[in-house]
Design an enzyme around this catalytic site. Structure first.
Site, mmCIF file in Angstrom:
data_model
loop_
_atom_site.group_PDB
_atom_site.id
_atom_site.type_symbol
_atom_site.label_atom_id
_atom_site.label_comp_id
_atom_site.label_asym_id
_atom_site.label_seq_id
_atom_site.Cartn_x
_atom_site.Cartn_y
_atom_site.Cartn_z
ATOM 1 N N LYS A 1 1.091 -1.951 -2.695
ATOM 2 C CA LYS A 1 1.503 -0.808 -1.879
ATOM 3 C C LYS A 1 0.285 -0.162 -1.224
ATOM 4 O O LYS A 1 -0.742 0.057 -1.874
ATOM 5 C CB LYS A 1 2.226 0.197 -2.772
ATOM 6 C CG LYS A 1 2.860 1.376 -2.071
ATOM 7 C CD LYS A 1 3.548 2.265 -3.113
ATOM 8 C CE LYS A 1 4.277 3.423 -2.494
ATOM 9 N NZ LYS A 1 4.907 4.292 -3.530
ATOM 10 N N SER B 1 9.581 5.033 -2.594
ATOM 11 C CA SER B 1 8.643 4.856 -1.502
ATOM 12 C C SER B 1 7.936 3.494 -1.507
ATOM 13 O O SER B 1 7.237 3.169 -0.549
ATOM 14 C CB SER B 1 7.594 5.973 -1.548
ATOM 15 O OG SER B 1 6.823 5.914 -2.731
ATOM 16 N N SER C 1 9.742 5.949 -7.263
ATOM 17 C CA SER C 1 9.358 5.138 -6.108
ATOM 18 C C SER C 1 9.116 3.670 -6.401
ATOM 19 O O SER C 1 8.952 2.875 -5.482
ATOM 20 C CB SER C 1 8.107 5.734 -5.451
ATOM 21 O OG SER C 1 8.434 6.925 -4.774
#
Length: 494
Positions: free
Chosen positions: A85, A160, A184
């Site tokens: 990420k 996310s 997330s």
């Protein structure tokens, strides 16, 4: 390698092929890069990757040369291509935090967790999309645009950790790393048929990772199997003097591999507390499907010997609301991080707000812009902070009073929403019906596990929670649940 199947490949199988000479790390990396080009950048255009590591093939060659010379792996993750990420700093690739305002930022060093994975032999293959500064449950990113769900392209992959979820589900890398503050990792894992793990905060260093609520944040593994998630976590945990919260790793004092706990028979006799008031209303057709899928999966667990005990968390939503600190903490924590970084193009959220350099769909980020400069300036801050200990005692007490091994419930109460519904503002972050906040706001470790699919092919996940520092139990029970259900499947159109 031309005829080698990389879809649904596991770490163990990949390394067995390396050992018998039927595969090289270079050929594996090349195959993933070709797949990224065919699926993420063209074709269905998932749009899950922001930056590809420009030296990935050089690193692959180095690992192949080491193995050829010594006959030994560098470490437990030798040759594993990891998708990370873009909230986590990498010195070989720019890190944008999903924000167009930080386009081109080149960290001077790797985050601690990246260093640890590299030391174990992993290759950071690419950086993945996320909503600006990890401020949404949905895959909308000012730097990159919208990320699609690989199972139904018109639907959202969750956030996310949107890009890590979509890309690992679509087999664009072997395993991935997300970050979880309120859910997330687990929410997008639920939306994309993956295993997603949130550990007790502090087991994994946050040094080099942008925060949202600093004492609630944690990186974690996202994978297609529980075993791969456990093997990846092995390389991620540990004390780091640069992050005082990692004293948690000393307290946990875990020895060996988390994969050592895996036992397909561990559901036999296990008492699972089914939190019934975490289920969505049967008046909502989407919730009905989710409820049926999770209950069917739990029946399979019961068939494997699990004992299901219906429980409730009294005043659950009131506790979740009372312990929510995003509005109080996030402006301060993000600003402090941005100001600490040399070479950061934009140094504050105030500047981002003034310039309008953020995705307009991100309602939580817009709320954060108006948060207090310092959390202590919020009149209710200390009461809400203290309420977290009370919430944890309440949930842990339910485990103790019912002699439970874990708590289980739907990860999210509804199906993955359509992209259009999110664009139209039908879902807001702070009111979205996700149950991931239970573990996040009690600091308890949890795992999202694939539970099944809706009639139109959308994934549904089940969440399992254990007591703090009990991660081996998380993997032990999670693995047995995975074996009892076996619903992981690749996206059909690929």
């Amino acid at each position: 390698m031309k005829d080698f199947e990389i879809e649904e490949l596991t770490i163990t199988d990949m390394q067995a092929h390396l050992k018998n000479g039927s595969l090289t790390v270079r050929s594996l990396v090349e195959a993933y890069l070709e797949r990224i080009e065919a699926i993420d950048k063209s074709g269905p255009t998932l749009n899950s990757i922001i930056t590809i590591n420009p030296i990935a093939l050089d690193e692959a060659d180095r690992l192949d040369a080491h193995f050829k010379k010594t006959g030994e792996f560098v470490g437990a993750l030798h040759g594993v291509p990891v998708l990370v990420k873009d909230q986590i700093e990498t010195k070989d690739m720019m890190t944008t935090f999903g924000s167009i305002a930080q386009d081109g930022y080149q960290p001077k060093d790797d985050a601690t967790v990246v260093k640890k994975m590299k030391a174990a032999g992993a290759i950071i293959l690419a950086k993945t999309t996320l909503p600006d500064f990890a401020t949404s449950w949905f895959g909308f990113c000012s730097k990159q645009g919208e990320t699609k769900n690989p199972y139904v392209l018109s639907h959202d992959p969750g956030g996310s950790s949107s890009g890590t979820a979509a890309s690992i589900a679509a087999n664009l890398g072997l395993v991935g790393v997300g970050e979880d503050t309120g859910g997330s990792i687990r929410l997008p894992a639920s939306f994309t048929n993956l295993v997603g793990v949130r550990v007790t905060p502090g087991l994994i260093s946050r040094e080099g990772t942008s925060p949202l609520v600093v004492f609630q944040d944690t990186a974690g593994p996202m994978a297609r199997t529980v075993t791969d998630a456990a093997l990846l976590l092995d390389a991620m945990v540990g004390y780091d003097p640069a992050d005082e919260y990692t004293t948690a790793a000393c307290i946990a004092n875990h020895k060996g591999s988390y994969a050592d706990a895996l036992d397909a028979n561990s559901l036999n006799g296990a008492r699972l507390g089914v939190i019934r008031n975490a289920y969505g209303s049967n008046d909502n057709t989407e919730s009905v499907e989710v409820n049926q899928i999770v209950d069917s999966a739990l029946e399979n667990a019961k068939g494997a010997g699990a004992i299901l005990v219906d429980v409730e968390i009294p005043d659950m939503m009131e506790h979740i609301t009372e312990t929510s600190l995003y509005g109080s903490h996030s402006r301060h924590d993000i600003n402090q991080f941005l100001a600490s970084r040399d070479g950061m193009p934009t140094k504050s959220l105030e500047e981002i707000k003034e310039n309008g350099t953020f995705h307009p769909v991100l309602d939580l980020l817009i709320d954060i812009f108006e948060g207090p400069v310092n959390p202590e300036d919020e009149p209710d801050y200390f009461r809400k902070l203290a309420a977290r200990d009370q919430f944890q005692r309440l949930v842990a007490g339910i485990v103790a009073q019912n002699n439970l091994d874990a708590l289980v419930f739907p990860c999210v109460q509804i199906l993955p929403p359509s992209k259009q519904d999110v664009r139209d503002g039908k879902h807001q972050v702070l009111t979205f019906p996700t149950n991931t906040l239970i573990a996040s706001q009690t600091w308890m470790p949890s795992i999202c596990l694939p539970a099944g699919f809706s009639e139109n092919g959308l994934p549904v996940g089940m969440e399992l929670i254990v007591l703090p520092y009990h991660e081996p139990d998380l993997f032990r029970l999670g693995y047995a649940f995975e074996q009892a259900n076996n619903v992981r499947r690749k996206p059909e159109y690929l």
